[in-house]
Motif scaffolding. Structure first.
Motif, PDB file in Angstrom:
ATOM      1  N   ILE A 125      14.220 102.097  78.394  1.00  0.00           N
ATOM      2  CA  ILE A 125      12.832 102.450  78.098  1.00  0.00           C
ATOM      3  C   ILE A 125      12.363 101.721  76.840  1.00  0.00           C
ATOM      4  N   SER A 126      13.219 101.663  75.816  1.00  0.00           N
ATOM      5  CA  SER A 126      12.862 100.960  74.583  1.00  0.00           C
ATOM      6  C   SER A 126      12.612  99.484  74.848  1.00  0.00           C
ATOM      7  N   ALA A 127      13.452  98.860  75.680  1.00  0.00           N
ATOM      8  CA  ALA A 127      13.259  97.447  76.012  1.00  0.00           C
ATOM      9  C   ALA A 127      11.959  97.238  76.774  1.00  0.00           C
ATOM     10  N   THR A 128      11.619  98.174  77.653  1.00  0.00           N
ATOM     11  CA  THR A 128      10.365  98.082  78.401  1.00  0.00           C
ATOM     12  C   THR A 128       9.161  98.134  77.462  1.00  0.00           C
ATOM     13  N   LEU A 129       9.185  99.071  76.515  1.00  0.00           N
ATOM     14  CA  LEU A 129       8.077  99.222  75.579  1.00  0.00           C
ATOM     15  C   LEU A 129       7.964  98.009  74.648  1.00  0.00           C
ATOM     16  N   ALA A 130       9.109  97.537  74.139  1.00  0.00           N
ATOM     17  CA  ALA A 130       9.083  96.374  73.251  1.00  0.00           C
ATOM     18  C   ALA A 130       8.555  95.144  73.981  1.00  0.00           C
ATOM     19  N   THR A 131       8.946  94.976  75.245  1.00  0.00           N
ATOM     20  CA  THR A 131       8.469  93.836  76.027  1.00  0.00           C
ATOM     21  C   THR A 131       6.969  93.920  76.257  1.00  0.00           C
ATOM     22  N   ALA A 132       6.470  95.124  76.538  1.00  0.00           N
ATOM     23  CA  ALA A 132       5.034  95.294  76.760  1.00  0.00           C
ATOM     24  C   ALA A 132       4.244  94.977  75.499  1.00  0.00           C
ATOM     25  N   LEU A 133       4.716  95.448  74.333  1.00  0.00           N
ATOM     26  CA  LEU A 133       4.011  95.186  73.081  1.00  0.00           C
ATOM     27  C   LEU A 133       4.077  93.721  72.675  1.00  0.00           C
ATOM     28  N   ALA A 134       5.120  93.025  73.118  1.00  0.00           N
ATOM     29  CA  ALA A 134       5.283  91.614  72.773  1.00  0.00           C
ATOM     30  C   ALA A 134       4.628  90.688  73.788  1.00  0.00           C
ATOM     31  N   GLN A 135       3.899  91.272  74.757  1.00  0.00           N
ATOM     32  CA  GLN A 135       3.238  90.505  75.807  1.00  0.00           C
ATOM     33  C   GLN A 135       4.225  89.653  76.590  1.00  0.00           C
ATOM     34  N   GLY A 136       5.364  90.233  76.876  1.00  0.00           N
ATOM     35  CA  GLY A 136       6.374  89.547  77.673  1.00  0.00           C
ATOM     36  C   GLY A 136       6.479  90.155  79.056  1.00  0.00           C
ATOM     37  N   HIS A 137       7.542  89.799  79.757  1.00  0.00           N
ATOM     38  CA  HIS A 137       7.796  90.311  81.095  1.00  0.00           C
ATOM     39  C   HIS A 137       9.249  90.774  81.147  1.00  0.00           C
ATOM     40  N   LEU A 138       9.491  91.806  81.954  1.00  0.00           N
ATOM     41  CA  LEU A 138      10.800  92.462  81.956  1.00  0.00           C
ATOM     42  C   LEU A 138      11.488  92.305  83.301  1.00  0.00           C
ATOM     43  N   LEU A 139      12.780  91.991  83.255  1.00  0.00           N
ATOM     44  CA  LEU A 139      13.605  91.886  84.457  1.00  0.00           C
ATOM     45  C   LEU A 139      14.689  92.955  84.392  1.00  0.00           C
ATOM     46  N   MET A 140      14.746  93.811  85.406  1.00  0.00           N
ATOM     47  CA  MET A 140      15.767  94.847  85.467  1.00  0.00           C
ATOM     48  C   MET A 140      16.722  94.532  86.611  1.00  0.00           C
ATOM     49  N   GLU A 141      17.988  94.296  86.260  1.00  0.00           N
ATOM     50  CA  GLU A 141      18.992  93.959  87.268  1.00  0.00           C
ATOM     51  C   GLU A 141      20.084  95.013  87.280  1.00  0.00           C
ATOM     52  N   ARG A 196      13.790  82.677  85.370  1.00  0.00           N
ATOM     53  CA  ARG A 196      14.507  83.598  84.481  1.00  0.00           C
ATOM     54  C   ARG A 196      14.057  83.413  83.033  1.00  0.00           C
ATOM     55  N   ASP A 197      13.773  82.166  82.658  1.00  0.00           N
ATOM     56  CA  ASP A 197      13.398  81.886  81.285  1.00  0.00           C
ATOM     57  C   ASP A 197      12.035  82.475  80.931  1.00  0.00           C
ATOM     58  N   ARG A 198      11.230  82.774  81.930  1.00  0.00           N
ATOM     59  CA  ARG A 198       9.910  83.331  81.669  1.00  0.00           C
ATOM     60  C   ARG A 198       9.953  84.848  81.477  1.00  0.00           C
ATOM     61  N   PHE A 199      11.062  85.468  81.791  1.00  0.00           N
ATOM     62  CA  PHE A 199      11.223  86.883  81.498  1.00  0.00           C
ATOM     63  C   PHE A 199      11.671  87.028  80.048  1.00  0.00           C
ATOM     64  N   MET A 200      10.941  87.818  79.293  1.00  0.00           N
ATOM     65  CA  MET A 200      11.290  88.002  77.887  1.00  0.00           C
ATOM     66  C   MET A 200      12.627  88.689  77.726  1.00  0.00           C
ATOM     67  N   ALA A 201      12.885  89.696  78.551  1.00  0.00           N
ATOM     68  CA  ALA A 201      14.116  90.472  78.398  1.00  0.00           C
ATOM     69  C   ALA A 201      14.644  90.896  79.761  1.00  0.00           C
ATOM     70  N   GLN A 202      15.936  91.086  79.811  1.00  0.00           N
ATOM     71  CA  GLN A 202      16.580  91.643  81.004  1.00  0.00           C
ATOM     72  C   GLN A 202      17.409  92.839  80.580  1.00  0.00           C
ATOM     73  N   VAL A 203      17.274  93.925  81.300  1.00  0.00           N
ATOM     74  CA  VAL A 203      18.051  95.127  81.000  1.00  0.00           C
ATOM     75  C   VAL A 203      18.757  95.597  82.259  1.00  0.00           C
ATOM     76  N   SER A 204      19.865  96.276  82.062  1.00  0.00           N
ATOM     77  CA  SER A 204      20.582  96.928  83.145  1.00  0.00           C
ATOM     78  C   SER A 204      20.455  98.430  82.956  1.00  0.00           C
ATOM     79  N   VAL A 205      20.021  99.107  83.985  1.00  0.00           N
ATOM     80  CA  VAL A 205      19.812 100.549  83.890  1.00  0.00           C
ATOM     81  C   VAL A 205      21.148 101.267  83.770  1.00  0.00           C
ATOM     82  N   GLY A 206      22.104 100.893  84.609  1.00  0.00           N
ATOM     83  CA  GLY A 206      23.422 101.507  84.552  1.00  0.00           C
ATOM     84  C   GLY A 206      23.448 102.896  85.162  1.00  0.00           C
ATOM     85  N   TYR A 207      24.654 103.390  85.381  1.00  0.00           N
ATOM     86  CA  TYR A 207      24.807 104.742  85.918  1.00  0.00           C
ATOM     87  C   TYR A 207      24.554 105.761  84.814  1.00  0.00           C
ATOM     88  N   PRO A 208      23.906 106.873  85.131  1.00  0.00           N
ATOM     89  CA  PRO A 208      23.628 107.882  84.097  1.00  0.00           C
ATOM     90  C   PRO A 208      24.884 108.663  83.730  1.00  0.00           C
TER      91      PRO A 208
END
Length: 338
Positions: A36-52, A173-185
């Motif tokens: 969630i933090s990575a999503t918010l930081a990416t939005a504020l930085a005008q980037g794009h997010l990749l979740m794998e 891939r280079d156009r995505f500002m960040a990539q995050v892995s959700v992972g198992y809870p």
């Protein structure tokens, strides 16, 4: 001219807005603070997010929860092998009654675009996003049309080893500002999920806690966060180290340096700070850099991953002493907002 530093009131507003969005998303998904933090930081930085990640861990749900928490236009694209570029960008249709072509915009014309399972479409279709993600515009039939602001692509993908997937092109891939892995809870978070989803979809209860105008104001504040020269040098040192690493066939691009700085500024703004600290850079180095790197065959056979190599580079790169002591800027040359 140096832009004015954000005021304490502006920083407080950014922290409050991001806190509200975080709380809204957490009503749907628990135990995903890092994602969630990575999503918010990416939005504020005008980037794009990749979740794998593997199927079923909440990638699309996180993207939908974020979109539902912000009162703005949302486009949803389900990427499939037969998806065409025109299905993403839009198409010109001939109106025989008026003897003219009419442009029908595709789902890319939205503030938040959810690109679901992006690596199940062919590279040709994936490339339809290149211009929009970099320039905020779409060119169809020789006419360039601007996309609405703010513009954020939240893409999900399954690991490339899974059946029916295509690896994303390096340029994509280079156009995505960040990539995050959700992972198992964790067990506790999964138990909470069972309770909240038992016979009910919590996504239906999500109401907007911010709008596009508020998000644009927060983006403007994050852009004006101060980064000391030593912080910028630290970022350059990290990115340069990826280009000299023997375990990597391809290091990070200059775009990675720009986006790491922008993401670090966004993280500082979320913490109501008007300056970037080395910890902001360290916290975002792996999400921002690792997905851009190509691991050499030797390193891959040795079991090393891009994330592991990035963490090793962060550990081995010395933090400049001036950056270690970074505080609110005191230089007279920096213009402060009244």
């Amino acid at each position: 001219m140096t832009p004015p530093l954000p005021t304490d009131a502006e920083l407080s507003d950014v922290a409050e807005v991001t806190s509200r969005i975080r709380a809204s998303i957490s009503t749907v998904l628990s135990g995903l603070d890092q994602a969630i933090s990575a999503t918010l930081a990416t939005a504020l930085a005008q980037g794009h997010l990749l979740m794998e990640d593997v199927p079923g861990v909440g990638k699309t749900t996180l993207a939908r929860a974020f979109a539902a928490s912000v009162d703005c236009t949302v486009g949803r694209i389900q990427f499939t092998p037969d998806l065409l570029p025109s299905d993403v960008t839009g198409v010109s249709i001939y109106r025989s009654d008026e003897h003219r072509f009419e442009f029908r915009p595709g789902p890319i014309f939205a503030n938040v675009v959810i690109a679901d399972e992006i690596n199940r479409a062919s590279p040709k279709t994936q490339s339809a996003l290149l211009e929009s993600m970099q320039e905020g515009s779409v060119t169809v039939d020789g006419a360039t049309r601007q996309l609405p602001a703010p513009f954020l692509v939240v893409a999900t993908q399954n690991p490339v080893e899974m059946e029916g997937t295509y690896p994303l092109p390096e340029a994509q891939r280079d156009r995505f500002m960040a990539q995050v892995s959700v992972g198992y809870p964790e067990a506790r978070a999964e138990m909470a999920m069972l309770d909240s989803h038992d016979g009910h979809d919590p996504l239906k209860d999500v109401r907007p806690v911010a709008d596009a105008e508020t998000l644009l104001a927060a983006i403007n504040v994050a852009r004006r966060i101060y980064a000391a020269p030593a912080i910028k040098q630290y970022i350059v040192d990290l990115v340069s180290a990826t280009r000299d690493e023997s375990g990597l066939r391809l290091g990070a691009s200059p775009r990675a340096s720009l986006q790491l700085l922008a993401a670090a500024k966004a993280r500082a703004a979320m913490a109501a700070r008007n300056h970037v600290l080395p910890d902001d850079v360290k916290a975002l180095a792996v999400p921002v850099l690792a997905h851009r790197l190509i691991v050499s065959t030797e390193a891959r056979l040795a079991g090393r991953t891009a994330q592991q190599i990035t963490r090793e580079i962060v550990s081995a790169t010395a933090v400049p002493s001036a950056a270690r002591d970074a505080a609110a800027p005191r230089e007279a040359a920096v213009v402060r907002a009244p």
